[in-house]
Design an enzyme around this catalytic site. Structure first.
Site, PDB file in Angstrom:
ATOM      1  N   THR A 188     -53.417 -15.149  13.287  1.00 45.92           N
ATOM      2  CA  THR A 188     -54.153 -13.880  13.332  1.00 45.92           C
ATOM      3  C   THR A 188     -53.649 -12.913  14.395  1.00 45.92           C
ATOM      4  O   THR A 188     -54.090 -11.769  14.441  1.00 45.92           O
ATOM      5  CB  THR A 188     -55.649 -14.138  13.584  1.00 45.92           C
ATOM      6  OG1 THR A 188     -55.820 -14.712  14.888  1.00 45.92           O
ATOM      7  CG2 THR A 188     -56.230 -15.073  12.538  1.00 45.92           C
ATOM      8  N   THR A 191     -52.422  -9.474  13.284  1.00 50.99           N
ATOM      9  CA  THR A 191     -53.534  -8.608  12.884  1.00 50.99           C
ATOM     10  C   THR A 191     -54.214  -7.999  14.104  1.00 50.99           C
ATOM     11  O   THR A 191     -54.551  -6.805  14.117  1.00 50.99           O
ATOM     12  CB  THR A 191     -54.561  -9.414  12.056  1.00 50.99           C
ATOM     13  OG1 THR A 191     -53.947  -9.794  10.832  1.00 50.99           O
ATOM     14  CG2 THR A 191     -55.795  -8.581  11.760  1.00 50.99           C
ATOM     15  N   LYS A 223     -63.165 -15.122  13.314  1.00 50.76           N
ATOM     16  CA  LYS A 223     -62.300 -14.929  14.477  1.00 50.76           C
ATOM     17  C   LYS A 223     -61.719 -13.521  14.505  1.00 50.76           C
ATOM     18  O   LYS A 223     -61.735 -12.840  15.549  1.00 50.76           O
ATOM     19  CB  LYS A 223     -61.172 -15.959  14.459  1.00 50.76           C
ATOM     20  CG  LYS A 223     -60.186 -15.797  15.612  1.00 50.76           C
ATOM     21  CD  LYS A 223     -59.073 -16.833  15.526  1.00 50.76           C
ATOM     22  CE  LYS A 223     -58.076 -16.633  16.669  1.00 50.76           C
ATOM     23  NZ  LYS A 223     -56.964 -17.629  16.593  1.00 50.76           N
ATOM     24  N   CYS A 379     -34.145   5.939 -22.571  1.00 50.23           N
ATOM     25  CA  CYS A 379     -33.453   6.942 -21.763  1.00 50.23           C
ATOM     26  C   CYS A 379     -31.931   6.856 -21.932  1.00 50.23           C
ATOM     27  O   CYS A 379     -31.425   7.000 -23.027  1.00 50.23           O
ATOM     28  CB  CYS A 379     -33.874   6.833 -20.300  1.00 50.23           C
ATOM     29  SG  CYS A 379     -33.420   8.285 -19.326  1.00 50.23           S
ATOM     30  N   LEU A 380     -31.201   6.618 -20.850  1.00 54.61           N
ATOM     31  CA  LEU A 380     -29.739   6.598 -20.910  1.00 54.61           C
ATOM     32  C   LEU A 380     -29.237   5.666 -22.008  1.00 54.61           C
ATOM     33  O   LEU A 380     -28.323   5.995 -22.768  1.00 54.61           O
ATOM     34  CB  LEU A 380     -29.159   6.152 -19.567  1.00 54.61           C
ATOM     35  CG  LEU A 380     -27.658   5.822 -19.574  1.00 54.61           C
ATOM     36  CD1 LEU A 380     -26.828   7.075 -19.725  1.00 54.61           C
ATOM     37  CD2 LEU A 380     -27.254   5.066 -18.323  1.00 54.61           C
ATOM     38  N   HIS A 505     -39.420   8.354 -21.558  1.00 54.40           N
ATOM     39  CA  HIS A 505     -39.816   7.115 -20.893  1.00 54.40           C
ATOM     40  C   HIS A 505     -41.234   6.716 -21.314  1.00 54.40           C
ATOM     41  O   HIS A 505     -42.213   7.148 -20.706  1.00 54.40           O
ATOM     42  CB  HIS A 505     -39.786   7.300 -19.375  1.00 54.40           C
ATOM     43  CG  HIS A 505     -38.417   7.382 -18.798  1.00 54.40           C
ATOM     44  ND1 HIS A 505     -37.775   6.294 -18.227  1.00 54.40           N
ATOM     45  CD2 HIS A 505     -37.547   8.419 -18.702  1.00 54.40           C
ATOM     46  CE1 HIS A 505     -36.584   6.671 -17.805  1.00 54.40           C
ATOM     47  NE2 HIS A 505     -36.418   7.956 -18.078  1.00 54.40           N
ATOM     48  N   GLU A 507     -42.760   4.028 -20.767  1.00 56.33           N
ATOM     49  CA  GLU A 507     -43.439   3.217 -19.744  1.00 56.33           C
ATOM     50  C   GLU A 507     -44.281   4.056 -18.798  1.00 56.33           C
ATOM     51  O   GLU A 507     -45.194   3.540 -18.149  1.00 56.33           O
ATOM     52  CB  GLU A 507     -42.422   2.385 -18.951  1.00 56.33           C
ATOM     53  CG  GLU A 507     -41.505   3.165 -18.020  1.00 56.33           C
ATOM     54  CD  GLU A 507     -40.244   3.666 -18.695  1.00 56.33           C
ATOM     55  OE1 GLU A 507     -39.249   3.909 -17.977  1.00 56.33           O
ATOM     56  OE2 GLU A 507     -40.239   3.825 -19.923  1.00 56.33           O
TER      57      GLU A 507
END
Length: 533
Positions: A188, A191, A223, A379-380, A505, A507
């Site tokens: 920890t 953090t 903690k 695409c390409l 595209h 996606e």
């Protein structure tokens, strides 16, 4: 105006966007109109010119903005379109500052990081909030609180909290709990130092998300809460799950929504989980495995094609099947192309730029066409399909793209005449959402079930219409085109189980709970093809 800032430590990218998107999803389930914004520190105008190895895939919004992958994650998680105000790099801020200075906006003042730059950042945050008609805006600050490049962004967030008060602005901080294998424990200390660093900027987080690959027990939570002067209920464990789509459900069960609404002085509304539970049920119930081969150029970072990879998987999950993506380095195709391709049942070729390994991609295309292998080009690589067809069907052996060979006598793919005199390459890019008219009685029309669609683009070169008639006469079917007939958008091959390419595209518009028609149909063709073999 309600704003949630998301910062991170160690994890500069992946878990910040997951946490931010999960919070967005949860708040939307509770009936709130939530928008997203990402603030990035780099000096590039946008990620459009970066290597995918450095900043992963580029994402394009409906209003043409080239952004990084995170905005794609945001859109997909919440099924909502974002705009260009949702993403700012440091260049955009500095450009605006310098432009205003030249226009005497600041009169006789000395222009400084504080207050002028931080005021501009706050202005753009407020603009993003109002432009989306939002009730809540989630702002992700890129990289970590330790990075010097983004300190002015954190300072802007601190100032905004002071101006709008704590009940209107909250901070979510994400840290990593490293696991030491030899001692079998989560540590920890990083953090604790993270919180100390963030507090040195004058920011005290309201929520702390602990990221780990191992179980985070109550002792660790107590903690961290004690050492970081935080309420135990606001320290949220974020262990690794089987799917990122489980994360919002996990947070929902921990009552994060209630704590956030309380901190922002917001009311509890009617809850609607929508299709999210169904999505997770499909993922859990997917048993049968299907392998799709991805022939790629950016060969050691799968996230270079994250959107495409993810939505092929999602399309399978909707059919209760699990997709396994096998990545074939284009270099391997070059070395042993026939040996590799003889083991392939289905192929998808993602996007790319320039001419590296193009000839072997053309061979891959030829193999798929002649052997009736279901094949999706984007695409390409959609242009590769035109080159292969011209070479092997029209017998134009030197057919090529102007991008790859400027001296070719048969440029079946080229820059349009209107682009020739544009010397800056970026300005020849076709970015935006463009309409496409679909021809009836074609595979594309069967897929979309529409006469007109709108899709997002990101490319420079177009199909050369000088070859349109000869190609059409040989059953190279142009099934999607621009309304003025000048631009080819979708092409398919006759008498093939599934060989289709899109100039756009797909996606970018696919969603976890609503797969794009092209992906869905590609998967369907694979299932049908498998049943007959």
């Amino acid at each position: 105006m309600k704003i949630i800032f998301v910062t991170g430590w160690v994890l500069s990218w992946i878990w910040k966007w997951i946490t931010a998107s999960a919070i967005w999803a949860i708040l939307s389930w509770w009936g709130y109109n939530v928008a997203m914004q990402k603030l990035d520190w780099y000096l590039n105008v946008d990620p459009g010119t970066m290597s995918p190895f450095q900043h992963w895939e580029v994402f394009v919004t409906e209003d043409w903005a080239e952004t990084d992958l995170d905005l794609g994650h945001y859109e997909r998680f919440i099924d909502r379109d974002l705009n260009s105000l949702s993403f700012f790099s440091s260049w955009k801020f500095y450009e605006e500052i310098l432009k205003r200075e030249r226009e005497w906006y600041y009169l006789w003042k000395t222009v400084q990081i504080i207050p002028h730059l931080t005021n501009l950042v706050k202005e753009k945050i407020k603009e993003a909030f109002t432009s989306n008609n939002s009730e809540i805006l989630i702002v992700e600050i890129w990289w970590t609180v330790w990075d010097l490049e983004n300190w002015y962004l954190i300072e802007s967030a601190r100032e905004l909290r002071n101006e709008l008060w704590k009940e209107n602005v909250i901070f979510v901080h994400i840290t990593l709990l490293p696991y030491l294998e030899w001692s079998k424990e989560l540590k920890t200390k990083p953090t604790q130092h993270s919180l100390r660093e963030l507090m040195s900027y004058g920011v005290v987080p309201d929520f702390l998300f602990l990221r780990a690959d191992k179980e985070i027990n109550e002792e660790i939570i107590e903690k961290v809460a004690y050492m970081c002067s935080m309420d135990k209920n606001t320290v949220i464990p974020s262990e690794t799950l089987k799917s990122i789509y489980e994360v919002p459900l996990k947070y929902q069960k921990r009552n994060i929504w209630g704590l956030i609404l309380k901190n922002l002085s917001l009311e509890v509304r009617e809850f609607n989980l929508g299709k999210w539970q169904n999505l997770n049920d499909h993922i859990k119930n997917s048993k049968e495995e299907i392998i799709i081969w991805m022939v790629w150029k950016y060969n050691w970072l799968e996230d270079s094609y994250y959107s495409l990879n993810e939505w092929l998987k999602i399309a399978w999950f909707e059919n209760n099947r699990k997709v396994i993506l096998q990545f074939i380095d284009a270099e391997d195709i070059e070395k042993k192309w026939l040996t590799v391709l003889k083991t392939v049942d289905w192929i998808c070729i993602p996007w790319g730029f320039w001419n590296r390994w193009i000839e072997w991609m053309i061979k891959t295309c030829n193999f798929a066409r002649e052997n009736k292998i279901p094949y999706l080009w984007i695409c390409l690589w959609s242009q590769i399909m035109a080159i292969e067809f011209a070479r092997n069907v029209l017998n134009l052996k030197d057919a090529n793209s102007e991008e790859f060979d400027v001296n070719s006598k048969n440029k079946v793919v080229h820059l349009m005449k209107s682009q020739i005199w544009i010397y800056k390459k970026w300005w020849t890019m076709r970015l935006w959402t463009y309409p496409c008219e679909i021809m009836q009685w074609t595979l594309a029309h069967e897929i979309y079930k529409k006469d007109k669609i709108d899709e997002r683009h990101r490319h420079r070169f177009e199909f050369n219409n000088d070859y349109r008639k000869d190609m059409l006469d040989n059953w190279f079917i142009i099934s999607g085109k621009s309304p003025d007939w000048e631009l080819v958008e979708i092409v398919e091959i006759k008498d093939h189980p599934f060989m289709i390419w899109s100039q756009f595209h797909p996606e970018f518009k696919s969603r976890p709970t609503n797969s794009h028609p092209l992906f869905w149909s590609f998967i369907r063709s694979i299932v049908q093809n498998k049943k007959t073999t």
